[in-house]
Design a protein around this motif. Structure first.
Motif, short mmCIF file in Angstrom:
data_model
loop_
_atom_site.label_atom_id
_atom_site.label_comp_id
_atom_site.label_asym_id
_atom_site.label_seq_id
_atom_site.Cartn_x
_atom_site.Cartn_y
_atom_site.Cartn_z
N ALA A 265 0.81 -1.22 0.00
CA ALA A 265 0.00 0.00 0.00
C ALA A 265 0.85 1.27 0.00
O ALA A 265 0.44 2.32 -0.53
CB ALA A 265 -0.92 -0.01 1.21
N ASP A 266 2.06 1.20 0.57
CA ASP A 266 2.89 2.41 0.62
C ASP A 266 3.71 2.62 -0.66
O ASP A 266 4.44 3.60 -0.78
CB ASP A 266 3.88 2.31 1.80
N GLY A 267 3.64 1.67 -1.54
CA GLY A 267 4.48 1.74 -2.75
C GLY A 267 4.04 2.87 -3.67
O GLY A 267 2.94 3.40 -3.54
N ARG A 268 4.96 3.23 -4.57
CA ARG A 268 4.65 4.34 -5.47
C ARG A 268 4.86 3.88 -6.91
O ARG A 268 5.90 4.10 -7.52
CB ARG A 268 5.53 5.53 -5.14
N ILE A 269 3.85 3.16 -7.40
CA ILE A 269 3.91 2.68 -8.78
C ILE A 269 2.98 3.54 -9.63
O ILE A 269 1.79 3.65 -9.34
CB ILE A 269 3.43 1.20 -8.87
N LEU A 270 3.54 4.13 -10.67
CA LEU A 270 2.73 4.94 -11.59
C LEU A 270 2.62 4.15 -12.90
O LEU A 270 3.53 3.40 -13.25
CB LEU A 270 3.44 6.28 -11.87
N TYR A 271 1.54 4.34 -13.60
CA TYR A 271 1.39 3.56 -14.83
C TYR A 271 0.85 4.39 -15.98
O TYR A 271 -0.06 5.20 -15.81
CB TYR A 271 0.44 2.37 -14.59
N ALA A 272 1.42 4.16 -17.16
CA ALA A 272 0.83 4.70 -18.39
C ALA A 272 1.09 3.70 -19.51
O ALA A 272 2.19 3.14 -19.60
CB ALA A 272 1.45 6.05 -18.76
N ARG A 273 0.11 3.51 -20.35
CA ARG A 273 0.31 2.56 -21.45
C ARG A 273 1.32 3.10 -22.47
O ARG A 273 2.12 2.35 -23.02
CB ARG A 273 -1.05 2.29 -22.11
N GLY A 274 1.28 4.35 -22.78
CA GLY A 274 2.34 4.98 -23.55
C GLY A 274 2.26 4.91 -25.06
O GLY A 274 2.56 5.87 -25.74
N CYS A 275 1.91 3.76 -25.61
CA CYS A 275 1.90 3.63 -27.07
C CYS A 275 1.18 2.35 -27.48
O CYS A 275 0.85 1.52 -26.64
CB CYS A 275 3.31 3.65 -27.65
N ASN A 276 0.98 2.22 -28.76
CA ASN A 276 0.47 0.97 -29.33
C ASN A 276 1.62 0.01 -29.57
O ASN A 276 2.80 0.39 -29.49
CB ASN A 276 -0.22 1.27 -30.67
N MET B 190 -2.28 -4.14 -38.52
CA MET B 190 -1.12 -4.96 -38.17
C MET B 190 -1.17 -5.31 -36.68
O MET B 190 -0.90 -6.44 -36.30
CB MET B 190 0.14 -4.18 -38.49
N GLN B 191 -1.52 -4.32 -35.87
CA GLN B 191 -1.57 -4.60 -34.43
C GLN B 191 -2.62 -5.66 -34.12
O GLN B 191 -2.38 -6.60 -33.36
CB GLN B 191 -1.91 -3.32 -33.64
N LEU B 192 -3.79 -5.53 -34.75
CA LEU B 192 -4.84 -6.50 -34.43
C LEU B 192 -4.46 -7.88 -34.95
O LEU B 192 -4.71 -8.90 -34.30
CB LEU B 192 -6.19 -6.02 -34.95
N ASN B 193 -3.81 -7.94 -36.11
CA ASN B 193 -3.35 -9.25 -36.60
C ASN B 193 -2.30 -9.83 -35.67
O ASN B 193 -2.31 -11.01 -35.34
CB ASN B 193 -2.72 -9.12 -38.00
N ALA B 194 -1.38 -8.98 -35.26
CA ALA B 194 -0.25 -9.47 -34.46
C ALA B 194 -0.69 -9.86 -33.06
O ALA B 194 -0.09 -10.73 -32.44
CB ALA B 194 0.83 -8.40 -34.38
N PRO C 268 -6.11 -3.87 -27.64
CA PRO C 268 -6.85 -2.92 -28.48
C PRO C 268 -5.97 -1.77 -28.97
O PRO C 268 -5.00 -1.40 -28.29
CB PRO C 268 -7.96 -2.41 -27.55
N PHE C 269 -6.33 -1.25 -30.13
CA PHE C 269 -5.56 -0.16 -30.72
C PHE C 269 -6.11 1.17 -30.20
O PHE C 269 -7.31 1.37 -30.16
CB PHE C 269 -5.70 -0.23 -32.25
N GLU C 270 -5.21 2.05 -29.78
CA GLU C 270 -5.64 3.37 -29.31
C GLU C 270 -5.34 4.39 -30.41
O GLU C 270 -4.21 4.43 -30.91
CB GLU C 270 -4.87 3.77 -28.05
N HIS C 271 -6.34 5.20 -30.75
CA HIS C 271 -6.12 6.17 -31.84
C HIS C 271 -5.42 7.43 -31.36
O HIS C 271 -4.64 8.04 -32.09
CB HIS C 271 -7.44 6.49 -32.53
#
Ligand code: BGC
Length: 754
Positions: free
Chosen positions: A442-453, A460-464, A471-474
């Motif tokens: 609970a005291d940890g400091r983890i930040l998150y962002a997906r960042g890219c496709n 290509m992403q959906l095939n791969a 999912p693909f983000e526009h």
């Protein structure tokens, strides 16, 4: 009507129990003497019952094949209840009550998923691999399966091939050790026990050398290359008692592997004395025709005559063999031989004694994806990660660090498992983000962002990412900004990037084996923040990491580590476990170097120094010859210093033995495992021999500050090779021994073999 079927059930059951003892070969003679030609051909038919690919038969169709005796087994059906129903149908209402083989691809675990085989090989830990195979067998048999289409032992020197993920890398010696461990784990001591199953070594042969790294493509190869480098793991699996073998999809020097009598009846059965079952690969029979080596109506007879016993999916044995016998094109005796081998496989499994032993619903309730199996998967996964770089000891991280976890694979639980994991319960295990948050508390400091496709291109992403869709983000700008925002606030960036699960495995070849563009671009932007960056590299193949190796602080290659990968990664990056894996494939500096492997033949014009181009030497104008990371390479959080190796003698007598010894000291701050490697070179031989070949290794645990003395026994079987006449021997003379921590970093000694 009801009464009639009850009467039939009793009759079939009587046939099984009243005839000769079921372990006896006379039992099969007796059974076969009562079978019609059509029924014998039926035993050679192996349809797919699932809906995974084309060629599938569905529910009712499978039932009628069973009732008509047109099936020896099936695969791709999940669940003990349905399998049990089908087995009951065969035994109680099928002709002669013959039980069925039930196949599946349990390649690196059933529901508890272990790392992909390429990763497993990087543990160099045969005990761990045997354990994972045992657990896989326990889970699969608890769910009704009795035949596993594993291990895949194809040697591969071309990382563009997606199926490199399914094998043990580029080396025949290591590949052979791994092949044996898989077979032992799956088959155990007693193949008729209810928790062991038939192993099936595949793909015979040379599939790993398919042209251009593309599936289903031909192979053209000399006999000496085949025998010395590509066939040894198959031979080792056969010698370990592997009960079945699958032919490959490819042409071998112009002949389809499934119709290659020289290889199957010749080498495999006569040369290696293999007496198990040979099955084709998926729908291979029509390929024999499609690849231009027969007419479609002749494909089945060609395969049968070559020694292929069972037809996976195509149905061409069923369709054409009776006719071929009637026309006198083949003799019924060949069909008898193949049918006998199918029945013998069933006999070895104990199916005639207890056809329902793999259909115990109680085992299925408790024996699958349970805590114990998952714990084993977590421990084994941690052994497979390879630390490629760790500047300034950025790893392990402190749990108190503020950590920015960035990348499309950071919160993608369904992408931890890798190819061939169709029964994974991806909603029941952690994503990397969840595991890291759990580890810091609970005291940890983890930040998150997906960042890219994964890819710039949506299609290509959906095939791969296919089955395990990401999912693909526009709005890619928004993604990037989020990542840069949290990166700016963090002490360290953990980038979870690379390939998605479905970018390796079958039908997943890549021409460009670098980290796809949007992920690389994001890494470049993150680099500009000046924060230390740890790349957690998810991949099913060796990638080209030139830029990453020059620009990032740490790279931990975590492959696809299975259902427990996230927690295993967390164990390693926070230092509860320390990295110990070493590469079993070379990691190219540039994809133009492919095919690439450490055990290459000598050159008349030796490699120039790194960074230097010399005209009229064997080098590229634009890139060095050496891989970026060599075979056998892998760092640890601790360090090891090697003493000077010694030999007990400089002469190896015929049938004698030399002891090679080296002291290895753990000079760092952690207890840890080191994988000590021994290579040999034969500088002058009848045919050119590689500049080095792995001949032994030792995985040793050394406490910090302590020294281990490692011994290797050099016997003359370590010097033998197949010469131009395929004679397996060695010639007396000088040999060079190399001992070290990887294939590049070795110390040399020499001896004379008498
Ligand atoms: C693969 C085999 C696999 C078989 C059955 C084929 O496409 O090449 O490795 O065992 O399918 O699923």
């Amino acid at each position: 009507m009801k009464q009639v079927s009850l009467f039939l059930i009793t009759l079939n059951a009587l046939f099984i129990s009243c005839s000769t003892p079921s372990r006896d070969s006379a039992f099969i003679d007796n059974l076969m003497s009562r079978m019609t030609l059509e029924e014998k051909i039926g035993q050679l038919n192996l349809p797919s019952g699932g809906d995974i690919q084309t060629g599938t038969v569905f529910g009712a169709e499978l039932d009628s094949l069973i009732l008509e005796g047109k099936i020896g087994g099936f695969f791709n059906v999940k669940g003990v209840d349905e399998i049990s129903r089908l087995q009951h149908l065969a035994v109680e209402r099928g002709p002669h009550g013959i039980p069925l083989l039930v196949g599946a691809d349990v390649i690196h675990g059933y529901e508890t998923i272990f790392p992909i085989p390429l990763a497993l090989s990087c543990s160099w830990d045969t005990t761990a691999i045997e354990r994972m195979a045992q657990i896989s067998a326990m889970e699969a048999t608890a769910d009704g399966i009795n035949w596993n289409f594993s291990p895949m032992v194809d040697i591969c020197r071309d990382p563009r091939w997606g199926r490199i993920a399914e094998g043990s890398g580029e080396d025949p010696y290591l590949g052979s050790m791994m092949a044996v461990a898989y077979v032992k784990g799956y088959q155990g001591e007693d193949l008729s026990a209810d928790s062991t199953l038939l192993a099936c070594v595949k793909h015979f042969a040379l599939y790993g050398a398919a042209e251009g790294g593309r599936d289903y493509r031909p192979v053209d190869m000399s006999d000496v290359t085949m025998y010395n480098y590509y066939l040894p793991p198959f031979k080792a699996a056969v010698e370990a008692g592997c009960a079945s073998l699958m032919t490959s999809f490819n042409l071998i020097n112009g002949t389809h592997a499934t119709a290659d009598g020289k290889l199957i009846n010749g080498l495999l059965r006569t040369g290696w004395h293999f007496n198990g079952l040979v099955v084709s690969d998926y729908n291979s029979f029509p390929d024999i025709a499609a690849m231009g080596t027969s007419k479609i109506e002749d494909a089945a007879t060609l395969a049968l005559e070559a020694g292929t016993d069972m037809d996976m999916v195509s149905g061409l044995y069923l369709k054409n063999l009776k006719n071929a016998v009637d026309k006198g094109l083949i003799s019924e005796k060949i069909i008898d031989k193949a049918c006998r081998r199918v029945l013998e496989a069933k006999q070895r499994l104990g199916l005639f004694d207890n056809p329902y032993q793999y259909c115990n619903p109680d085992r299925a309730k408790t024996g699958i994806f349970n805590t114990e199996n998952r714990q084993a998967a977590r421990e084994i996964a941690a052994e497979t990660f390879v630390l490629l770089k760790n500047d300034n000891h950025v790893l392990p991280l402190r749990k108190t660090d503020k950590i920015a976890v960035i990348g499309p694979l950071a919160d993608a639980a369904n992408n931890m498992v890798g190819c061939w994991s169709m029964h994974a319960q991806t909603d029941k295990h952690n994503s990397l983000l969840e595991a890291l948050k759990g580890a810091v508390g609970a005291d940890g400091r983890i930040l998150y962002a997906r960042g890219c496709n994964i890819y710039d291109d949506e299609t290509m992403q959906l095939n791969a990412t296919g089955l395990r869709c990401i999912p693909f983000e526009h709005d890619t700008r928004q993604l990037e900004q989020e990542a840069l925002y949290i990166a700016a606030k963090a002490d360290v960036i953990v980038a979870a990037m690379g390939e998605s699960s479905d970018m390796s495995g079958e039908s997943a070849s890549r021409a460009d084996i670098s980290i796809p563009a949007p992920q690389r671009r994001l890494l470049e932007k993150l680099k500009e923040t000046g924060k230390p960056i740890v790349l957690l590299l998810f991949t099913g193949r060796p990638l080209v990491l030139d830029w990453e190796s020059r620009n990032l602080d740490a790279i931990l290659n975590v492959w696809f580590g299975g259902s427990e990968a996230a927690d295993a990664i967390s164990d390693v990056i926070f230092g509860t476990k320390i990295p110990q894996g070493k590469l079993t494939t070379s990691l190219p500096l540039h994809q133009g170097q492919i095919p690439i492997h450490y055990n290459r033949l000598p050159s008349s014009r030796p490699d120039p120094q790194a960074g230097v181009f010399n005209r009229y030497q064997s080098n590229y104008i634009d890139v060095d010859n050496e891989p970026l990371y060599p075979f056998g390479f892998g760092l640890s959080y601790t360090t090891f210093a090697y003493g000077k190796p010694t030999l007990s003698s400089t002469v190896l007598q015929e049938n004698g033995c030399i002891d090679a010894t080296v002291n290895v000291t753990n000079t760092g701050d952690y207890d840890g495992y080191e994988i000590v490697q021994l290579y040999i070179r034969d500088p002058v031989a009848q045919i050119a021999r590689p500049i080095k070949e792995l001949k032994d290794f030792a995985r040793v645990f050394i406490r910090k500050g302590e020294t281990a003395t490692v011994h290797f026994s050099i016997t003359d079987d370590k010097l033998k090779y197949y010469d131009a006449n395929l004679k397996y021997d060695y010639e007396p003379g000088e040999f060079i021994v190399m001992i070290g921590s990887d294939s590049r970093n070795v110390q040399e000694l020499s001896f004379r073999a008498e």
